[in-house]
Design a protein around this motif. Sequence first.
Motif, PDB file in Angstrom:
ATOM      1  N   ILE A   1      60.432  48.136  65.387  1.00 17.04           N
ATOM      2  CA  ILE A   1      61.355  47.117  65.888  1.00 17.04           C
ATOM      3  C   ILE A   1      62.374  46.836  64.800  1.00 17.04           C
ATOM      4  CG2 ILE A   1      61.581  44.787  66.805  1.00 17.04           C
ATOM      5  CD1 ILE A   1      58.820  45.011  67.946  1.00 17.04           C
ATOM      6  N   GLY A   2      63.577  47.344  65.005  1.00 14.62           N
ATOM      7  CA  GLY A   2      64.551  47.298  63.943  1.00 14.62           C
ATOM      8  C   GLY A   2      64.009  48.033  62.735  1.00 14.62           C
TER       9      GLY A   2
ATOM     10  N   GLU B   1      57.378  41.174  71.538  1.00 13.56           N
ATOM     11  CA  GLU B   1      57.977  42.329  70.860  1.00 13.56           C
ATOM     12  C   GLU B   1      59.236  42.795  71.592  1.00 13.56           C
ATOM     13  OE1 GLU B   1      54.565  41.239  69.338  1.00 13.56           O
ATOM     14  OE2 GLU B   1      54.510  42.060  71.389  1.00 13.56           O
TER      15      GLU B   1
ATOM     16  N   ALA C   1      62.935  42.901  69.827  1.00 17.19           N
ATOM     17  CA  ALA C   1      63.756  44.113  69.788  1.00 17.19           C
ATOM     18  C   ALA C   1      65.108  43.888  70.438  1.00 17.19           C
ATOM     19  CB  ALA C   1      63.018  45.263  70.472  1.00 17.19           C
TER      20      ALA C   1
ATOM     21  N   VAL D   1      66.966  50.188  72.917  1.00 15.13           N
ATOM     22  CA  VAL D   1      65.547  49.866  72.837  1.00 15.13           C
ATOM     23  C   VAL D   1      64.831  50.905  73.686  1.00 15.13           C
ATOM     24  CG1 VAL D   1      63.726  48.197  73.348  1.00 15.13           C
ATOM     25  CG2 VAL D   1      65.926  47.422  72.417  1.00 15.13           C
TER      26      VAL D   1
ATOM     27  N   ARG E   1      65.622  55.816  63.151  1.00 16.06           N
ATOM     28  CA  ARG E   1      65.684  54.602  62.351  1.00 16.06           C
ATOM     29  C   ARG E   1      66.137  54.901  60.922  1.00 16.06           C
ATOM     30  NH1 ARG E   1      60.634  50.512  61.623  1.00 16.06           N
ATOM     31  NH2 ARG E   1      59.948  52.131  60.178  1.00 16.06           N
TER      32      ARG E   1
ATOM     33  N   GLU F   1      70.135  46.940  61.684  1.00 15.13           N
ATOM     34  CA  GLU F   1      68.814  47.451  62.037  1.00 15.13           C
ATOM     35  C   GLU F   1      68.540  47.416  63.537  1.00 15.13           C
ATOM     36  OE1 GLU F   1      65.357  44.968  61.208  1.00 15.13           O
ATOM     37  OE2 GLU F   1      66.681  43.337  60.579  1.00 15.13           O
ATOM     38  N   GLY F   2      69.214  46.545  64.276  1.00 10.10           N
ATOM     39  CA  GLY F   2      68.976  46.429  65.712  1.00 10.10           C
ATOM     40  C   GLY F   2      69.572  47.538  66.546  1.00 10.10           C
TER      41      GLY F   2
ATOM     42  N   SER G   1      65.335  50.487  68.332  1.00 16.06           N
ATOM     43  CA  SER G   1      63.939  50.048  68.263  1.00 16.06           C
ATOM     44  C   SER G   1      63.113  50.892  69.218  1.00 16.06           C
ATOM     45  CB  SER G   1      63.793  48.569  68.632  1.00 16.06           C
ATOM     46  OG  SER G   1      64.361  47.729  67.663  1.00 16.06           O
TER      47      SER G   1
END
Length: 525
Positions: free
Chosen positions: A9-10, A43, A47, A182, A201, A211-212, A215
């Motif tokens: 996640i991220g 979660e 995300a 996502v 990632r 970072e988003g 995910s």
Amino acid sequence: MTLTGELLIGAADVAATAGTMKALNPATGEVIEPEFAFGGAAEVDRALRLADEAFDSYSHTALAERAAFLDLVADKLEAVKDELAARTSLETGLPAAQFEGEILRSAANFRKFAGVVRQGRFLQAAIDPAQPDRQPAPRMDHRLQKVALGPVVIFGAGNFPVSYSVAGGDTASALAAGCPVVLKAHNAHPGASEIEGRVIREAVAEAGLHEGVFSLIRGAGNEIGETLVDHPLVRAVTFTGSEGGGMALYRRAQQRPDPIPVFTEMTSVNPVFVLPGALAARGAEIGAGLAQRAQYNVGQACLKPAVLLAVDGPGFDELRDAARAEVAKTDARTMLTPGIHAAYTGNVRRMQDNGATRIGAGAAPTAAWEAQSLVYEVTGEQLLAEPAMREEVFGPFILLVRLTGLDQLREAARAFRGQLSAGVHAEASDRATAAELLPILERRTGRIVINNFSMPQEVSYASVHTGPFPATSDSRFTSVGMTAIERFLRPVTYQNFPDELLPESLREANPLHLWRLVDGELTRD
């Protein structure tokens, strides 16, 4: 790369909150380490909030910067090729060499989308300059470009664990459009999904992006999918799989307070029509080719040519015998999951119960989830009378249809629902018949193939993977090819803007040197 089984996640690795699972090797029945985490609503929310935070900056990255990020993903995919292929083979029971090719194709796809981004044509920039002296009323300055929709949820597919999964075309095209992703990983290949997710990632971090931007979520049952589709920050969804699964997500998305598009790729038998001249000239060649293509990936391919139709006459028996002989040489092979195997055997039974006659088979299964290659035959009357004969059997199954004449061939073509592709085999003597058949097929498919089969498909600017329902939920868009990016874009017009506030793509000096439609004329000036 060490697999931890955690959610991605991220930039964070997140432990299980809703249970765990282990991967299964369907060829041996072996349960494979490690345990993989399931997440839930918390979660999903985490995300998607990160994705929403990332959207404004990521969707406005310079085209060169975004393209470099996509190239970086491609480089990293190639760097883990051997490891990813080995893990994918372990989780599917299929040869690692098959996945080495799939990984290289996926990397090439990311690079092609990098090229799309650099060219900037996907923005579809258009400028209608102000005409202050126009009579009877002045025209204001209007400038249009496409912009990214927002955070996208992608459901990884089960049958191609790379090219339709985490590092597949949906992810590449959404990221190319400027949409954070996502990804709901498919539970049939969790280790392969984690490797691909970590590659993306790492590229996000090395490119200096929020970072988003990416995910990876994993969950059990339908609940996790429903939670993803229901989340108010999601702007679009993609899904590759069964008609039942795709339409459940589609209907749910339409029931939201703010409905969103769900781009599904669902079911297709990719019918092949062999016209009389071609049948007489090369019936055996066509029959053998059909059997070879239909058994690729143990028949677990959305473009498998599954139904062949031809008028009974010279060459039909040769085609039939060649298909049977090719299938007879085939060993039973492991299917991707026990569930897919159960569906295959059930669908074969359905065809038998509706009157299809078995005329050929490969070697019998010797293990629990192996599929036997099969050839069945029906008449044109049976095909027309029973809709089940025109439905997909996902696996190494071929149906031959013996027709009474060209009128019945055209009637049969009209009976099919929407398809991803259709094939026509024709000689020069068949041109008039082919010309009559083509308008019928155009209404039912997104791709027509002459004198070849629907597998494999080239990924290019001119290729599409779409068709009327139930092949997809929206035949205006494709999930394969460079125009797949259009699913994740919408138009915005900027009226009477000062030049310094305009996006670079629309500024007067054209600093990006893009092709633009200026007052109806395509130019780079």
